[in-house]
Design an enzyme around this catalytic site. Structure first.
Site, PDB file in Angstrom:
ATOM      1  N   ARG A  84     -14.394   0.746 -16.240  1.00 40.21           N
ATOM      2  CA  ARG A  84     -13.977  -0.759 -16.797  1.00 40.21           C
ATOM      3  C   ARG A  84     -12.499  -0.591 -17.523  1.00 40.21           C
ATOM      4  O   ARG A  84     -12.212  -1.762 -17.883  1.00 40.21           O
ATOM      5  CB  ARG A  84     -14.757  -0.347 -18.422  1.00 40.21           C
TER       6      ARG A  84
ATOM      7  N   THR B 119     -10.941   8.865 -27.514  1.00 41.23           N
ATOM      8  CA  THR B 119     -11.000   8.365 -26.188  1.00 41.23           C
ATOM      9  C   THR B 119      -9.365   7.789 -26.118  1.00 41.23           C
ATOM     10  O   THR B 119      -8.713   7.158 -26.857  1.00 41.23           O
ATOM     11  CB  THR B 119     -11.739   7.007 -26.129  1.00 41.23           C
TER      12      THR B 119
ATOM     13  N   HIS C 262     -13.710   5.674 -17.980  1.00 40.56           N
ATOM     14  CA  HIS C 262     -14.382   4.824 -18.757  1.00 40.56           C
ATOM     15  C   HIS C 262     -15.344   3.853 -17.756  1.00 40.56           C
ATOM     16  O   HIS C 262     -15.555   2.705 -18.239  1.00 40.56           O
ATOM     17  CB  HIS C 262     -13.237   3.817 -19.151  1.00 40.56           C
TER      18      HIS C 262
ATOM     19  N   GLN D 276     -16.860   9.416 -31.780  1.00 36.76           N
ATOM     20  CA  GLN D 276     -15.823   8.776 -30.675  1.00 36.76           C
ATOM     21  C   GLN D 276     -14.842   8.016 -31.604  1.00 36.76           C
ATOM     22  O   GLN D 276     -15.326   7.103 -32.097  1.00 36.76           O
ATOM     23  CB  GLN D 276     -16.259   8.019 -29.567  1.00 36.76           C
TER      24      GLN D 276
ATOM     25  N   ARG E  64     -11.058  -7.197 -17.398  1.00 31.89           N
ATOM     26  CA  ARG E  64     -12.557  -7.326 -17.171  1.00 31.89           C
ATOM     27  C   ARG E  64     -12.733  -8.569 -16.857  1.00 31.89           C
ATOM     28  O   ARG E  64     -13.064  -9.397 -17.641  1.00 31.89           O
ATOM     29  CB  ARG E  64     -13.154  -6.704 -18.442  1.00 31.89           C
TER      30      ARG E  64
ATOM     31  N   TYR F 184     -11.406   5.689 -31.442  1.00 32.02           N
ATOM     32  CA  TYR F 184     -10.268   4.712 -30.791  1.00 32.02           C
ATOM     33  C   TYR F 184      -8.984   5.178 -31.393  1.00 32.02           C
ATOM     34  O   TYR F 184      -9.091   4.526 -32.682  1.00 32.02           O
ATOM     35  CB  TYR F 184     -10.877   3.516 -30.515  1.00 32.02           C
TER      36      TYR F 184
ATOM     37  N   GLY G 277     -20.370   7.016 -13.265  1.00 33.72           N
ATOM     38  CA  GLY G 277     -21.204   6.837 -11.911  1.00 33.72           C
ATOM     39  C   GLY G 277     -22.223   7.669 -11.940  1.00 33.72           C
ATOM     40  O   GLY G 277     -23.277   7.452 -10.952  1.00 33.72           O
TER      41      GLY G 277
ATOM     42  N   LYS H  16     -11.115  12.407 -24.347  1.00 35.62           N
ATOM     43  CA  LYS H  16     -11.995  11.715 -23.425  1.00 35.62           C
ATOM     44  C   LYS H  16     -10.893  10.844 -22.536  1.00 35.62           C
ATOM     45  O   LYS H  16     -10.094  10.108 -23.182  1.00 35.62           O
ATOM     46  CB  LYS H  16     -12.999  10.870 -24.066  1.00 35.62           C
TER      47      LYS H  16
END
Length: 441
Positions: free
Chosen positions: A341, A191, A338, A163, A200, A165, A371, A314
């Site tokens: 988040r 992502t 995410h 992954q 957050r 970023y 989920g 993603k």
């Protein structure tokens, strides 16, 4: 743990996994041995809360704002029910699916989770070994606690994706993709939804971001392009910077940053690392280049020049973004918010899965997350159009409770429930799952 005479990445390895799992658990119980981690998802989370520090649990379990997206993700599953269908021969069941041109033994994938050193000292190494033992592909995070090469060495037969970023530095992006390809990753997962850090609240209340302590940046500090950026920063003239009040916590943070800075200083002693400007410069450089809010589809086109691996995007939630990914020739779509988040009150992913699946029409694989807490959830997502389902927080909870064994047991339990649910729905293979297996409430 699955015991089998076949390799874990062979589809036959997971035939009858539910029967074996239950038998193993109940037989062990005769002598008083219980599972290493709770099987119920609610109890699993509660046990992780006890096992982890307050900061670690907040970072792993928390979401954006009032965490209404996390709630919405779970409630979306409540709008679907699985149709039980008895009087069918389901004595032999196959969980195998095709993904990225290969038959996989299960439809399960591990989502990328960063800073797993907050949960366990072996972090990504333990996760990689556990995933390999069950033939489950592991999406290695850009924010891992160990460099991708060390994870490959720890689980040489494991299937891994990397992954990314998207950084503000093209040199860094190019270097990370090259390393992923060289270390044996099968695909790149870019992502898209963290170009701005989500609001957050749990982390903000604790005033805690692990990256400022030098945690979760091992992919960076081990990267030659990033190391060059750090050296340039350390050599640049220093302006007026806000001071940090000297407290026991500040000293502990400085020690941690110094330890994490070893790759930049050639493994020098802790005392030398404390004196060196490089470890602190690494944290500051990371915070500067981690992501860019200017990311567009035109920028992503560069990735095609930098790697020959398949590219999956993603963070897709809108059908038009899925279409744009198809138009750009991407190799896969990962539906995700995410895990709640990033945006409070985001659209829940399960609600858009059917529409996106219809738009994609089987042209590229669809990965689904956000989920998912158990096997029945995975069955619903597969029936609504997902190719594979990615598991996130539950395996981090397992890691925090019991390390590698905990991760393995969490995956084993999810796979066993997928197998049971499939059979009780009257189906014998994961590929048979479609909307006819479900009833909408």
């Amino acid at each position: 743990m699955v015991t089998s005479s076949v390799a874990p990445d062979d589809p036959a390895a997971h035939r009858g996994i539910s029967r074996r799992t239950q038998s193993d658990i109940y037989r062990a119980g005769i002598s008083g041995t219980k599972p290493a981690v709770p099987i119920d998802p609610v109890a699993l989370k509660a046990a992780a809360r006890k096992a982890l520090s307050a900061e670690a649990f907040a970072y792993i379990a928390g979401g954006a704002g009032s965490e209404r997206t996390m709630t919405a993700n779970r409630r979306a599953f409540d709008r679907w029910q699985v149709w039980p269908r008895p009087l069918r021969d389901v004595s032999t069941r196959d969980l195998g699916v095709e993904f990225l041109g290969r038959m996989r033994p299960t439809p399960l994938l591990l989502a990328p989770l960063g800073v797993m050193e907050m949960a366990h000292a072996e972090a990504d190494l333990a996760v990689g070994r556990a995933a390999a033992s069950l033939g489950v592909p592991y999406t290695l995070s850009n924010q891992a606690s160990f460099p991708m090469e060390e994870v490959a060495d720890a689980a040489p037969h494991g299937s891994r994706l990397f992954q990314l970023y998207w950084s503000a530095s093209d040199d860094l992006n190019r270097s990370l993709l090259a390393r992923a390809e060289e270390s044996g990753c099968e695909a790149i997962v870019i992502t898209l939804d963290t170009h701005l850090l989500g609001w957050r609240t749990r982390d903000l209340d604790l005033a805690y971001l692990p990256f400022t302590r030098g945690m979760g940046i091992a992919q960076y500090t081990s990267d030659p392009a990033f190391q060059q950026l750090v050296r340039e920063r350390a050599a640049a003239p220093k302006g007026d910077a806000p001071g940090v009040r000297v407290t026991p916590r500040a000293v502990a943070a400085a020690l941690m940053i110094a330890r994490k800075g070893a790759p930049l200083t050639g493994g020098a002693s802790l005392r030398d690392n404390l004196r060196s400007p490089l470890p602190r410069a690494a944290v500051e450089t990371f915070l500067d280049v981690f992501s860019t809010p200017a990311l567009t589809g035109e920028e992503l086109a560069k990735a095609r020049e930098w790697t020959s691996l398949p590219i999956i995007l993603k963070g897709i939630v809108h059908p038009d973004d899925a279409q744009a990914a198809l138009d750009a020739g991407m190799d896969g779509i990962w539906i995700s918010n995410h895990g709640g988040r990033q945006i409070d009150r985001s659209v829940p992913t399960l609600d858009v899965l059917p529409e996106i699946a219809e738009r994609v029409a089987g042209r590229v694989p669809i990965v689904f997350d956000s989920g998912v807490r158990g096997g029945a959830d995975a069955v619903i997502a597969l029936a609504l159009g997902a190719t594979v389902v990615a598991l996130g927080r539950p395996y981090a909870y397992g890691l925090g409770i019991a390390g590698e064994v905990g991760v393995r047991e969490v995956m084993r339990n999810v796979l066993a429930e997928i197998d049971i649910t499939l059979g009780l729905a009257g189906l014998t293979s994961a590929s048979q799952l479609d909307r006819d297996a479900l009833r909408k409430v």
